[in-house]
Design an enzyme around this catalytic site. Structure first.
Site, PDB file in Angstrom:
ATOM      1  N   GLY A 131       0.833  -1.147   0.054  1.00  0.00           N
ATOM      2  CA  GLY A 131       0.032  -0.128  -0.065  1.00  0.00           C
ATOM      3  C   GLY A 131       0.988   1.301   0.093  1.00  0.00           C
ATOM      4  N   ASP A 132       0.210   2.424  -0.152  1.00  0.00           N
ATOM      5  CA  ASP A 132       0.940   3.659  -0.096  1.00  0.00           C
ATOM      6  C   ASP A 132       2.001   3.743  -1.208  1.00  0.00           C
ATOM      7  OD1 ASP A 132      -0.369   4.248   2.260  1.00  0.00           O
ATOM      8  OD2 ASP A 132       1.086   3.118   3.405  1.00  0.00           O
ATOM      9  N   LYS A 141      -0.856   5.386  -5.424  1.00  0.00           N
ATOM     10  CA  LYS A 141      -1.786   4.949  -6.490  1.00  0.00           C
ATOM     11  C   LYS A 141      -2.585   6.362  -6.673  1.00  0.00           C
ATOM     12  CE  LYS A 141      -3.202   1.746  -3.828  1.00  0.00           C
ATOM     13  NZ  LYS A 141      -2.118   1.858  -2.794  1.00  0.00           N
ATOM     14  N   LYS A 189      -1.946   9.315  -7.126  1.00  0.00           N
ATOM     15  CA  LYS A 189      -1.247  10.104  -8.217  1.00  0.00           C
ATOM     16  C   LYS A 189      -1.478   9.501  -9.605  1.00  0.00           C
ATOM     17  CE  LYS A 189       2.852  11.554 -10.137  1.00  0.00           C
ATOM     18  NZ  LYS A 189       3.583  12.793 -10.360  1.00  0.00           N
ATOM     19  N   GLY A 197      -5.972   6.246   1.839  1.00  0.00           N
ATOM     20  CA  GLY A 197      -5.632   7.502   1.941  1.00  0.00           C
ATOM     21  C   GLY A 197      -4.944   7.777   0.610  1.00  0.00           C
ATOM     22  N   HIS A 198      -5.877   8.512  -0.246  1.00  0.00           N
ATOM     23  CA  HIS A 198      -4.846   8.861  -1.457  1.00  0.00           C
ATOM     24  C   HIS A 198      -4.857  10.290  -1.602  1.00  0.00           C
ATOM     25  CE1 HIS A 198      -6.695   5.078  -3.971  1.00  0.00           C
ATOM     26  NE2 HIS A 198      -5.692   4.829  -2.968  1.00  0.00           N
ATOM     27  N   ARG A 229     -23.026 -12.611   6.629  1.00  0.00           N
ATOM     28  CA  ARG A 229     -24.420 -12.282   6.537  1.00  0.00           C
ATOM     29  C   ARG A 229     -25.090 -11.676   7.672  1.00  0.00           C
ATOM     30  NH1 ARG A 229     -24.529 -18.357   5.391  1.00  0.00           N
ATOM     31  NH2 ARG A 229     -23.011 -17.904   6.933  1.00  0.00           N
ATOM     32  N   GLN A 263      -5.318   0.123  -0.934  1.00  0.00           N
ATOM     33  CA  GLN A 263      -4.076  -0.661  -0.107  1.00  0.00           C
ATOM     34  C   GLN A 263      -3.108  -1.446  -1.150  1.00  0.00           C
ATOM     35  OE1 GLN A 263      -7.706  -1.316   1.100  1.00  0.00           O
ATOM     36  NE2 GLN A 263      -7.131   0.414   2.332  1.00  0.00           N
ATOM     37  N   THR A 289      -5.295  -6.414   5.112  1.00  0.00           N
ATOM     38  CA  THR A 289      -6.364  -5.950   5.264  1.00  0.00           C
ATOM     39  C   THR A 289      -7.423  -7.060   5.233  1.00  0.00           C
ATOM     40  OG1 THR A 289      -7.884  -3.767   4.991  1.00  0.00           O
ATOM     41  CG2 THR A 289      -6.605  -4.710   3.006  1.00  0.00           C
ATOM     42  N   THR A 349      -1.423   9.075   5.186  1.00  0.00           N
ATOM     43  CA  THR A 349      -2.409  10.022   5.096  1.00  0.00           C
ATOM     44  C   THR A 349      -3.808   9.625   5.803  1.00  0.00           C
ATOM     45  OG1 THR A 349      -1.968   9.577   2.815  1.00  0.00           O
ATOM     46  CG2 THR A 349      -3.852  10.819   3.051  1.00  0.00           C
ATOM     47  N   THR A 358      -4.076   7.850   8.887  1.00  0.00           N
ATOM     48  CA  THR A 358      -3.456   7.866  10.625  1.00  0.00           C
ATOM     49  C   THR A 358      -2.309   8.655  10.942  1.00  0.00           C
ATOM     50  OG1 THR A 358      -2.152   6.001  10.218  1.00  0.00           O
ATOM     51  CG2 THR A 358      -4.392   5.401  10.588  1.00  0.00           C
TER      52      THR A 358
END
Ligand code: IMP
Length: 425
Positions: free
Chosen positions: A11-12, A15, A17, A39-40, A138, A220, A235, A295, A297
């Protein structure tokens, strides 16, 4: 033409951008998994936009932005994000949300916080795991349930709140939730979002049939995938390319390309093994130069050298056809740059990413060293104009993975992106 963008590391990878850059050409951008844990950051002109749930394409007026059925929806956070964008003059009328999107409810966030005391994953506390667990079990609710209402939904909802309250009170000794109060709140939120709801699977299907350019934006990254990541430090969704199908309601035959986005080095947030992690000055340089702070946390990210074992694995599990290498400029000051090509495990050299987290914990990286370029590359606009050592670095990554690089990012802004190969062609 449908193209999936996936994070090839933890992740991070930048993506947001890359999605923003490609969204200019795209007709439609789709988020297919995750939730407000993502967070992007997108920088346009002198403005910085932090997006958590809304696809990065929102900054283009004509791009249809879709939150697919695979995303767990925190309505409160989404409404805040919409309000913030509107306040800054961004039109959100091109946003569409799947009727099927499962909800993150207040008790999910509470449970996430409480359960992580025992699981010790270091989650973002955004309720992601508990919301996906309820979906699979469910026991969850979709936004369409709130819009439709009715006694069946209300009885199920109240029973769930009662059940969650028992866990919160009896196991953790904390305050529970008032079901009526929560229901009134979430009904109000759903009513505000109703104008955005649509059969998003159909919209995407039609767009692809009409030969429009559709981008699927994974949140992610590959190693955080619930099935293919470094479980349990992952995740609760499928960021890998297959998730684009299940999380949006289109079939795999529609997808033409998969772009793997990888930083020119490696980072990870939260707990779990990380073979190329640098705890020395070099790691601190990467963190500071790369502004490696979350971004969502604000947590400091762990940093390390580029790991080609991970990228090869990402190529395999995602079917990556093209690479986008981001944050190349962060390496500008190093005399020597290193790439991990294998792991030393006991008396063996592993060249494939291990299945076992215990094996991964004991892996020592095997590096090749390349000369640094010691030049500011942040304003370079073509691959040929990059210093030769920077070109060699990219070519080495291509050689080690067998995949060509399409894009190289040399800074956070839209125009700091080198196009080596066209994506939409
Ligand atoms: P969760 O997604 O909040 O359940 O967190 C599970 C793990 O995934 C934790 O280690 C988080 O730090 C990590 N994680 C979740 N979202 C992101 C992200 O967008 N970037 C990087 N790590 C993430």
């Amino acid at each position: 033409m449908a193209v999936v963008l996936v994070g090839a590391q933890w992740g991070d990878e930048g993506k947001g951008k890359i999605t923003d850059f490609l969204a200019e050409e795209a007709d439609c951008v789709v988020r297919y998994q995750g939730g407000s844990n993502a967070g992007h950051t997108v920088e346009v002109m002198h403005e910085k936009f932090m997006l958590h749930l809304i696809p990065s394409g929102i900054l283009y007026r004509d791009t249809l932005c879709i939150i697919g059925n695979g995303v767990v929806l925190d309505m409160e956070k989404l409404l805040d994000e919409i309000e913030e964008l509107e306040k800054r003059g961004v039109d959100t009328s091109n946003l569409r949300i799947s009727y099927r999107a499962p909800l993150v409810l207040p008790y999910h966030k509470k449970m996430d916080e409480l359960e992580d005391r025992y699981k010790r994953i270091g989650t973002t506390k955004r309720g992601i795991g508990p919301a996906y667990a309820d979906k699979i079990n469910r026991a969850g609710f979709r936004i369409v349930d709130l819009i439709e209402g009715g006694s069946f939904f209300e009885e199920r909802f109240k029973a769930q709140v009662e059940y969650k309250n028992r866990i919160i009170k009896e196991i953790y000794g904390e305050e529970g939730f008032d079901a009526d109060e929560m229901l009134a709140k979430i009904k109000g939120e759903a009513a505000k979002l109703e104008k955005y709801l649509a059969d998003t699977s159909l919209l995407i299907y039609q767009a692809i049939k009409d030969k429009k350019k559709v981008l699927f934006e994974g949140a992610q990254g590959t190693l955080l995938d619930i099935d293919h990541g470094t479980y349990p430090y992952v995740t609760s969704s499928n960021p890998t390319a297959g998730g684009a199908c299940t999380g949006s309601g289109i079939g795999p035959t529609s997808i033409k390309k998969v772009v793997g986005i990888a930083k020119a080095y490696t980072t990870r947030v939260g707990e779990g093994p990380f073979p190329t992690e640098l705890t020395d000055e070099a790691g601190e340089i990467l963190r500071q130069r790369g502004a490696e702070f979350g971004t969502t946390t604000g947590r400091a990210r762990r940093c390390g050298w580029f790991d080609a074992v991970i990228l090869r694995y990402a190529v395999r599990v995602n079917g990556i056809t093209d690479l986008a290498i981001t944050k190349m400029d962060v390496l500008d000051d190093f005399d020597v740059v290193k790439i991990c090509t294998g792991y030393k495990y006991k008396d063996k050299i592993l060249t494939e990413f291990p299945e076992s987290i215990n094996v991964l914990k004991e892996c020592e990286p095997v590096y090749i060293e390349l000369p640094g370029w010691k030049e500011d590359i942040s304003s370079v606009t073509s691959f040929e104009d990059l210093p030769l050592n920077a070109q060699r670095y990219i070519e080495k990554i291509e050689e080690l993975t067998g995949i060509k690089t399409a894009l190289v990012a040399v800074g956070p802004k839209r125009d700091q992106t080198i196009i080596k190969e066209e994506i939409f062609c």
